[in-house]
Design an enzyme around this catalytic site. Structure first.
Site, mmCIF file in Angstrom:
data_model
loop_
_atom_site.group_PDB
_atom_site.id
_atom_site.type_symbol
_atom_site.label_atom_id
_atom_site.label_comp_id
_atom_site.label_asym_id
_atom_site.label_seq_id
_atom_site.Cartn_x
_atom_site.Cartn_y
_atom_site.Cartn_z
ATOM 1 N N ASP A 1 0.859 -1.172 0.000
ATOM 2 C CA ASP A 1 0.000 0.000 0.000
ATOM 3 C C ASP A 1 0.903 1.233 0.000
ATOM 4 O OD1 ASP A 1 -2.320 1.640 0.346
ATOM 5 O OD2 ASP A 1 -1.968 1.659 2.508
ATOM 6 N N THR B 1 -2.477 1.218 -4.415
ATOM 7 C CA THR B 1 -3.042 2.295 -3.614
ATOM 8 C C THR B 1 -4.453 2.639 -4.058
ATOM 9 O OG1 THR B 1 -2.795 4.632 -2.991
ATOM 10 C CG2 THR B 1 -1.930 3.990 -5.141
ATOM 11 N N ASP C 1 -0.076 5.089 1.272
ATOM 12 C CA ASP C 1 -0.207 5.983 2.423
ATOM 13 C C ASP C 1 -0.132 5.203 3.730
ATOM 14 O OD1 ASP C 1 -0.614 8.587 1.150
ATOM 15 O OD2 ASP C 1 -2.470 7.723 0.387
ATOM 16 N N SER D 1 -5.395 5.625 -3.882
ATOM 17 C CA SER D 1 -5.269 7.029 -4.253
ATOM 18 C C SER D 1 -5.437 7.234 -5.752
ATOM 19 C CB SER D 1 -3.905 7.578 -3.822
ATOM 20 O OG SER D 1 -3.739 8.915 -4.253
ATOM 21 N N LYS E 1 -10.713 -0.910 -2.185
ATOM 22 C CA LYS E 1 -10.630 -1.642 -0.930
ATOM 23 C C LYS E 1 -11.855 -1.289 -0.067
ATOM 24 C CE LYS E 1 -5.616 -0.977 -1.232
ATOM 25 N NZ LYS E 1 -4.420 -0.371 -0.601
#
Length: 242
Positions: free
Chosen positions: A26, A128, A28, A130, A162
């Protein structure tokens, strides 16, 4: 400890062996110590739209696509459904605030960990939730010796984020059409752990934030480390246990 965790994973899924060819990280809270900034940006941006989002909310929903988090919060607090376009407009405000904040530091221990993984001939990928393109460019700048753009999965690569398995299933595909027993997932958030587990991948939680460790265990992480430096210090012990 590691041998037992691996044995339980294999028995639970009916796999014969664990042969990691890739580690799916991942972003962050895992490769960057960025979650404190994200929490502030979430709180400030959502307040502009009449949504109360706490620091705990930011950490609890970490890993999900930003637009999905926003749609969920709007439904919960304003009892209305918004489309992805409106959610993206709200997420753009969160992104603006985030990028006005000081740049998050690289997570302590992550470079040392990736160096060991690479030395063991195992590929590295990033998965991610993001959708912030400047962050993706920063990954290539900071971690270009370990990962290339073809091995980065973002919110734009999947329709379901997710805790659904889709991001990590896409990560397996980008890593070379790997099977679940041919990878590790490294996560710091409950939704991310759930996504890795749902993809049937051996999922390692590293508790780099303020959440109680039990939250990550309750999400069914296969292993838990209290910080990234601990994981780095024990990487070879884990590999030797396979």
């Amino acid at each position: 400890m590691y041998t037992l965790a691996i044995k339980q994973y294999l028995e639970r899924h009916g796999f014969e062996a664990l042969h990691p060819k890739a580690v799916l990280f991942d972003m962050d809270g895992v490769i960057y110590d960025s979650m404190p900034n994200h929490a502030v940006a979430w709180q400030q941006s959502m307040a502009h739209f009449g949504i109360e989002m706490t620091e705990a909310d930011a950490y609890a929903t970490e890993g999900a696509r930003g637009v999905d988090t926003i749609r969920m919060m709007v439904k919960k607090q304003q009892n209305r459904l918004i489309d992805e376009h409106e959610a993206q407009r709200m997420y753009d405000e969160k992104t603006r605030i985030f990028h006005e904040m000081p740049e998050a530091q690289i997570m302590p221990g992550i470079i040392e960990l990736m160096s060991q993984i690479k030395a063991d001939g195992i590929h590295i990928s990033i998965v991610t939730g993001s959708g912030q393109l400047p962050l993706i460019k920063r990954i290539l700048k900071d971690f270009g010796q370990f990962v290339d753009e073809d091995h980065i999965t973002t919110a734009y690569d999947v329709k379901r984020g997710k805790p659904n398995p889709d991001p990590y299933l896409m990560g397996l595909k980008k890593a070379g059409n790997l099977m679940p027993w041919e990878a590790f997932v490294v996560e710091n958030a409950p939704l991310g752990v759930k996504a890795g587990v749902a993809a049937n991948i051996f999922t390692i939680a590293v508790n780099t934030g303020p959440l109680p460790a039990q939250v990550l265990l309750d999400a069914n992480a296969d292993l838990l480390f209290p910080k990234m430096t601990d994981f780095s210090d024990n990487w070879e012990n884990l590999i030797m246990s396979i």
